[in-house]
Motif scaffolding. Structure first.
Motif, mmCIF file in Angstrom:
data_model
loop_
_atom_site.group_PDB
_atom_site.id
_atom_site.type_symbol
_atom_site.label_atom_id
_atom_site.label_comp_id
_atom_site.label_asym_id
_atom_site.label_seq_id
_atom_site.Cartn_x
_atom_site.Cartn_y
_atom_site.Cartn_z
ATOM 1 N N GLY A 65 47.143 30.947 47.382
ATOM 2 C CA GLY A 65 46.196 31.600 48.279
ATOM 3 C C GLY A 65 46.155 33.103 48.106
ATOM 4 N N TRP A 66 47.327 33.726 48.101
ATOM 5 C CA TRP A 66 47.361 35.183 47.945
ATOM 6 C C TRP A 66 46.980 35.602 46.536
ATOM 7 C CZ3 TRP A 66 46.714 38.210 51.742
ATOM 8 C CH2 TRP A 66 47.221 37.910 53.007
ATOM 9 N N THR A 67 47.236 34.749 45.541
ATOM 10 C CA THR A 67 46.801 35.059 44.173
ATOM 11 C C THR A 67 45.288 35.034 44.073
ATOM 12 O OG1 THR A 67 48.834 34.162 43.204
ATOM 13 C CG2 THR A 67 46.930 34.317 41.754
ATOM 14 N N TYR A 68 44.678 34.032 44.698
ATOM 15 C CA TYR A 68 43.209 33.945 44.674
ATOM 16 C C TYR A 68 42.601 35.129 45.433
ATOM 17 C CZ TYR A 68 38.608 31.760 44.545
ATOM 18 O OH TYR A 68 37.280 31.496 44.309
ATOM 19 N N TRP A 69 43.225 35.477 46.537
ATOM 20 C CA TRP A 69 42.783 36.651 47.292
ATOM 21 C C TRP A 69 42.827 37.896 46.410
ATOM 22 C CZ3 TRP A 69 45.501 41.123 48.679
ATOM 23 C CH2 TRP A 69 44.892 41.928 49.648
ATOM 24 N N PHE A 70 43.917 38.070 45.675
ATOM 25 C CA PHE A 70 44.065 39.232 44.793
ATOM 26 C C PHE A 70 43.015 39.216 43.679
ATOM 27 C CE2 PHE A 70 45.867 40.847 40.778
ATOM 28 C CZ PHE A 70 45.979 42.188 41.107
ATOM 29 N N CYS A 71 42.737 38.029 43.140
ATOM 30 C CA CYS A 71 41.726 37.914 42.081
ATOM 31 C C CYS A 71 40.399 38.515 42.528
ATOM 32 C CB CYS A 71 41.512 36.445 41.712
ATOM 33 S SG CYS A 71 42.848 35.669 40.795
ATOM 34 N N TRP A 72 39.953 38.091 43.710
ATOM 35 C CA TRP A 72 38.644 38.538 44.186
ATOM 36 C C TRP A 72 38.653 39.981 44.673
ATOM 37 C CZ3 TRP A 72 33.987 36.841 43.286
ATOM 38 C CH2 TRP A 72 33.809 35.522 42.900
ATOM 39 N N ILE A 73 39.791 40.439 45.189
ATOM 40 C CA ILE A 73 39.899 41.850 45.580
ATOM 41 C C ILE A 73 39.738 42.730 44.343
ATOM 42 C CG2 ILE A 73 41.518 43.638 46.355
ATOM 43 C CD1 ILE A 73 40.326 42.121 48.664
ATOM 44 N N ALA A 74 40.396 42.341 43.246
ATOM 45 C CA ALA A 74 40.298 43.114 42.005
ATOM 46 C C ALA A 74 38.881 43.088 41.447
ATOM 47 C CB ALA A 74 41.282 42.566 40.972
ATOM 48 N N ILE A 75 38.225 41.926 41.509
ATOM 49 C CA ILE A 75 36.835 41.832 41.055
ATOM 50 C C ILE A 75 35.950 42.738 41.905
ATOM 51 C CG2 ILE A 75 34.832 40.289 41.030
ATOM 52 C CD1 ILE A 75 36.649 38.077 40.036
ATOM 53 N N ALA A 76 36.178 42.733 43.216
ATOM 54 C CA ALA A 76 35.388 43.595 44.102
ATOM 55 C C ALA A 76 35.622 45.068 43.798
ATOM 56 C CB ALA A 76 35.747 43.291 45.558
ATOM 57 N N MET A 77 36.859 45.430 43.480
ATOM 58 C CA MET A 77 37.179 46.809 43.121
ATOM 59 C C MET A 77 36.316 47.260 41.944
ATOM 60 S SD MET A 77 41.335 46.509 43.350
ATOM 61 C CE MET A 77 41.609 47.874 42.222
ATOM 62 N N ALA A 78 36.289 46.421 40.924
ATOM 63 C CA ALA A 78 35.546 46.776 39.712
ATOM 64 C C ALA A 78 34.042 46.809 39.967
ATOM 65 C CB ALA A 78 35.881 45.788 38.597
ATOM 66 N N ASP A 79 33.536 45.799 40.670
ATOM 67 C CA ASP A 79 32.086 45.692 40.838
ATOM 68 C C ASP A 79 31.534 46.673 41.863
ATOM 69 O OD1 ASP A 79 30.770 43.449 39.185
ATOM 70 O OD2 ASP A 79 32.619 42.535 39.864
ATOM 71 N N LEU A 80 32.329 47.053 42.853
ATOM 72 C CA LEU A 80 31.860 48.056 43.801
ATOM 73 C C LEU A 80 31.775 49.427 43.126
ATOM 74 C CD1 LEU A 80 30.960 48.143 46.738
ATOM 75 C CD2 LEU A 80 33.249 48.900 47.346
ATOM 76 N N THR A 81 32.760 49.703 42.263
ATOM 77 C CA THR A 81 32.708 50.942 41.472
ATOM 78 C C THR A 81 31.494 50.920 40.556
ATOM 79 O OG1 THR A 81 35.122 51.053 41.514
ATOM 80 C CG2 THR A 81 33.995 52.396 39.860
ATOM 81 N N ALA A 82 31.222 49.761 39.952
ATOM 82 C CA ALA A 82 30.056 49.633 39.076
ATOM 83 C C ALA A 82 28.762 49.822 39.848
ATOM 84 C CB ALA A 82 30.072 48.262 38.399
#
Length: 464
Positions: free
Chosen positions: A92-109
């Motif tokens: 659960g926390w790994t999946y949470w981290f996956c999407w947090i990292a994706i959001a980090m990249a895409d929000l910057t983009a």
């Protein structure tokens, strides 16, 4: 804990179908296709085909699990049932981290894409506006999340269909570009179908796998539809068709229009194609598409991380305050928490060197391989320990258990490929630290029962 509250099942069939399409189309296709083709050549078509078939098997396993118990709202629920709380905590926390990292990249983009049209405004301003907008829409109702994703996905779909139609027109009319004649033979007349040899073909699986990260979101979304038994199988069964049409169709046309060796690695091939046929605003059109793609990924991240945090809280792996739903039956506390973490990541992006930021994103991608592996492994446990229920399920993973072993073999192969490239090799080395940290936290929280840690962990529980 208020686990009796049910999430709103406000997503419609058209939402799920378009979201499942959009989930398989990322910014990498629109912006990174040129670089991908340069590194691999036409054989990228074969690697996408193979990877797409594996993804389909993973999704069939996920769909079978989700439909085995309609009370499940995420794959975390059945991982807890069949593999135990420790596995659910780590997953659960790994999946949470996956999407947090994706959001980090895409929000910057997102900020970068808006700056293309408005270069004088600071990049952080559109990022904050976008994040606030997406949080607001997710808080109002799940139907608004679905509506937003529907239009984001539609923009991407229209762009790809337009490319395919333009490519077909150019092939049948004998159109000539600056690189020569448009013809299907461009796929093999410039160094063959495998111009980069076996090594280039193997490395292409790294990029193909990255492209499908997040496709399992359909399993989460399916839990919030009014008719999951009908909607979820339809969304999963059409995955192969969508892969053929959108990925293989667009790449096939691009490499027929331009010899793979003449494509620029630094420019979107979509811009090149649309510019070639006289679309003056080609760059702006593609910028709109990639902006919608980035916003879509961030929207999906806010949605998925909030549901995952709520599931973790229901299992006792996160503060119980996160189980509470708003009057609109959305997990408001979990939504705000995940959004604040995403916002913090954007702030940190101003201070953290880009190399480290890339490392986090790469680790997250490796973590997706772990998530897929856990889904398939849980499916095996479900089939073996609940065979009576499995027999009643009309939506099954074909050729069990051989397809499960095939998926594991593929995931192991991708890990091997990741070890070959320098930038992903570093992430592969550091990824175990994340899992060790989670296991350590679980040990302290649940197995050693340290009172100080428990007081911190249950800080929000006092509000019950």
């Amino acid at each position: 804990m208020e686990t009796h509250e049910e999430l709103d099942r406000g997503l419609k069939n058209r939402h799920v179908q378009l979201i499942s399409i959009g989930g398989a189309i990322g910014t990498g296709l629109f912006l990174g296709a040129g670089k991908t083709i340069q590194l691999t050549g036409p054989s990228i078509l074969l690697s996408y085909t193979i990877t797409g078939c594996i993804i389909f098997l993973i999704m069939r396993a996920l769909g079978e699990l989700m439909l085995s118990n309609l009370k499940y709202h995420s794959f975390l629920d059945f991982i807890a049932d069949y593999l135990g709380n420790k596995a659910a905590f780590v997953t659960g926390w790994t999946y949470w981290f996956c999407w947090i990292a994706i959001a980090m990249a895409d929000l910057t983009a997102t900020g970068m894409y808006v700056s293309y049209w408005l270069p004088d405004i600071p990049q952080w301003l559109p990022e904050i506006i976008a994040l606030a907008l997406l949080l607001g829409l997710n808080l109002v109702a799940v139907g608004l999340f679905g509506e937003m994703e529907f239009w984001f996905a539609l923009i991407k779909v229209v762009a790809i269909i337009a490319l395919i139609i333009a490519g077909a027109f150019m092939i049948f009319t004998g159109f000539k570009t600056s690189a020569g004649s448009v013809r299907i033979s461009n796929l093999w007349q410039h160094g063959g179908f495998f111009p980069k040899g076996a090594n280039g073909f193997m490395l292409s699986f790294q990029m193909a796998t990255f492209a499908f990260c997040g496709v399992e979101l359909v399993g989460l979304i399916g839990g919030e539809t009014s008719d999951p038994k009908s909607v979820l199988p339809k969304a999963i069964n059409t995955i192969p068709l969508r892969i053929i049409l959108f990925y293989l169709g667009s790449l096939f046309m691009i490499m027929s229009i331009y010899p793979w060796s003449s494509l620029s690695a630094d420019q979107s091939p979509f811009v090149q194609v649309f510019s070639e046929i006289g679309v003056a605003a080609a760059a702006s059109i593609v910028n709109l598409v990639v902006l919608s793609s980035a916003m879509s990924a961030c929207n999906s991240a806010i949605y998925s991380t909030s549901r995952m945090v709520r599931s973790l809280a229901q299992e006792g792996s996160a503060p119980s305050h996160f189980t509470k739903l708003t009057r609109n039956r959305v997990p408001g506390n979990a939504l705000v928490f995940s959004t604040l973490v995403i916002f913090l990541a954007v702030v940190m992006n101003f201070f953290v060197p880009s190399r480290i930021f890339t490392m986090i994103s790469s680790i997250a991608t490796i973590c997706f391989l772990f998530i897929w592996g856990m889904i398939v492994f849980t499916h095996m446990r479900y089939r073996k320990t609940n065979s009576k229920l499995a027999k009643k399920n009309t939506f099954k993973l074909p050729l069990f258990p051989y397809t499960n072993y095939l998926v594991f073999l593929f995931l192991a192969f991708v890990l091997f490929v990741l070890a070959l490239a320098e930038d992903t090799r570093e992430a592969l080395i550091f990824s175990p630290l994340w899992f060790l940290a989670l296991l350590g936290i679980y040990h302290v929280k649940f197995e050693k029962k340290k009172p100080i840690f428990n007081k911190i962990f249950h800080l929000f529980d006092s509000q019950k």
